[in-house]
Design a protein around this motif. Structure first.
Motif, PDB file in Angstrom:
ATOM      1  N   SER A 174      -3.994  19.453  11.527  1.00  0.00           N
ATOM      2  CA  SER A 174      -3.188  18.085  10.263  1.00  0.00           C
ATOM      3  C   SER A 174      -3.597  17.500   9.667  1.00  0.00           C
ATOM      4  O   SER A 174      -4.724  16.702   9.665  1.00  0.00           O
ATOM      5  N   ARG A 175      -3.148  17.994   8.191  1.00  0.00           N
ATOM      6  CA  ARG A 175      -3.491  16.702   7.344  1.00  0.00           C
ATOM      7  C   ARG A 175      -3.472  15.229   7.481  1.00  0.00           C
ATOM      8  O   ARG A 175      -3.449  14.376   6.888  1.00  0.00           O
ATOM      9  N   CYS A 176      -2.669  15.548   8.467  1.00  0.00           N
ATOM     10  CA  CYS A 176      -1.650  14.101   8.787  1.00  0.00           C
ATOM     11  C   CYS A 176      -2.505  12.965   9.704  1.00  0.00           C
ATOM     12  O   CYS A 176      -1.497  11.641  10.054  1.00  0.00           O
ATOM     13  N   THR A 177      -3.362  14.069  10.479  1.00  0.00           N
ATOM     14  CA  THR A 177      -4.082  13.106  11.462  1.00  0.00           C
ATOM     15  C   THR A 177      -4.123  11.777  10.834  1.00  0.00           C
ATOM     16  O   THR A 177      -4.059  10.985  11.753  1.00  0.00           O
TER      17      THR A 177
ATOM     18  N   TYR B  71      -1.755  13.639  19.277  1.00  0.00           N
ATOM     19  CA  TYR B  71      -1.883  14.378  18.187  1.00  0.00           C
ATOM     20  C   TYR B  71      -2.395  15.119  17.758  1.00  0.00           C
ATOM     21  O   TYR B  71      -2.069  16.463  17.352  1.00  0.00           O
TER      22      TYR B  71
ATOM     23  N   SER C  62      -1.708   8.501  18.740  1.00  0.00           N
ATOM     24  CA  SER C  62      -2.858   9.782  17.500  1.00  0.00           C
ATOM     25  C   SER C  62      -3.989  10.478  18.790  1.00  0.00           C
ATOM     26  O   SER C  62      -4.137  11.896  17.858  1.00  0.00           O
TER      27      SER C  62
ATOM     28  N   TYR D 100      -3.521  10.107   8.645  1.00  0.00           N
ATOM     29  CA  TYR D 100      -2.557   8.603   8.355  1.00  0.00           C
ATOM     30  C   TYR D 100      -1.979   8.171   9.971  1.00  0.00           C
ATOM     31  O   TYR D 100      -1.024   7.024  10.183  1.00  0.00           O
ATOM     32  N   VAL D 101      -1.972   8.927  10.640  1.00  0.00           N
ATOM     33  CA  VAL D 101      -0.961   8.821  12.199  1.00  0.00           C
ATOM     34  C   VAL D 101      -2.223   8.240  13.036  1.00  0.00           C
ATOM     35  O   VAL D 101      -1.063   7.083  13.469  1.00  0.00           O
TER      36      VAL D 101
END
Length: 223
Positions: free
Chosen positions: A194-197, A187, A184, A199-200
């Motif tokens: 990132s908008r996915c951070t 990343y 994490s 979620y990661v």
């Protein structure tokens, strides 16, 4: 794994880490250096040696010692673990921690991270070095009896192994969380916007938490 095999594997990994430092060329949010990483790897080698030595000196319980154990001697907070035992969940926890360890490799699917293979690999090796052997120092020092030893349903043969006195603290869970936080963090380092951070982070930490729960549910560790 035998002591000889362990020595060969560790020596190979240790030498490989220095080679990775020497060959790091790509630009990256992270950098390696002989000074910084030499200290980290040197310290890690000391921790690894101490942890391995302390674990090797643990002597198994005798049949008489096992028979004299009572779960009532375990503190109330941890006592519930003494009722747990599952070979299948133990295996599942082994598989789960292996998955969390492999997960950071997915970072290399991105070409920018892939260019920094040497740097990231060195960092991850250093992370796993401490995550693997710090628990060994604790296990070899505390020699806390695993919960399943108190459970009548657990096989006698595994209670008589030195592993039965390595409950504090969980190496599986330590490695799982170290891998999750590494994945994490790196990343986020490469993709700060990132908008996915989130979620990661959530996915990796939940996966690591599952490993911790499985180690408890299988009777290998206390809460």
């Amino acid at each position: 794994m035998s002591e000889r095999s362990f020595g060969k594997v560790f020596s190979t990994l240790f030498i490989s880490a220095f080679v990775l430092i020497a060959t790091t060329m790509a630009q990256s949010p992270y950098k390696t250096s002989w000074e910084k990483d030499g200290i980290i790897l040197g310290s890690g080698a000391v921790v690894a040696g101490a942890g391995y030595f302390l674990e090797q000196k643990i002597k198994p319980l005798s049949i008489q010692e096992i028979a004299a154990l009572s779960r009532n001697d375990v503190n109330a907070f941890d006592r519930s673990a003494t009722y747990n035992w599952s070979k299948n969940l133990t295996t599942f926890s082994d598989v789960s921690v292996a998955i969390t360890m492999i997960a950071p490799v997915t970072l290399f699917l991105d070409k920018n991270v892939g260019k920094d293979f040497q740097t990231i690999s060195t960092m991850y090796f250093e992370t796993l070095l401490f995550a693997t052997f710090l628990p060994s120092i604790a296990k070899g020092t505390a020699e806390r009896i695993r919960p399943f030893v108190y459970n009548e349903e657990a096989p006698q043969n595994i209670k008589l192994e030195a592993e039965a006195k390595k409950s504090f603290f969980s190496g599986h869970t330590t490695v799982a969380f170290a891998s999750a936080v590494f994945l994490s963090s790196v990343y986020n380092g490469y993709f700060p916007d990132s908008r996915c951070t989130k979620y990661v982070w959530a996915g990796s930490l939940l996966s690591a938490s599952l490993v911790g729960y499985l180690r408890y549910a299988s009777g290998n560790h206390y809460p």
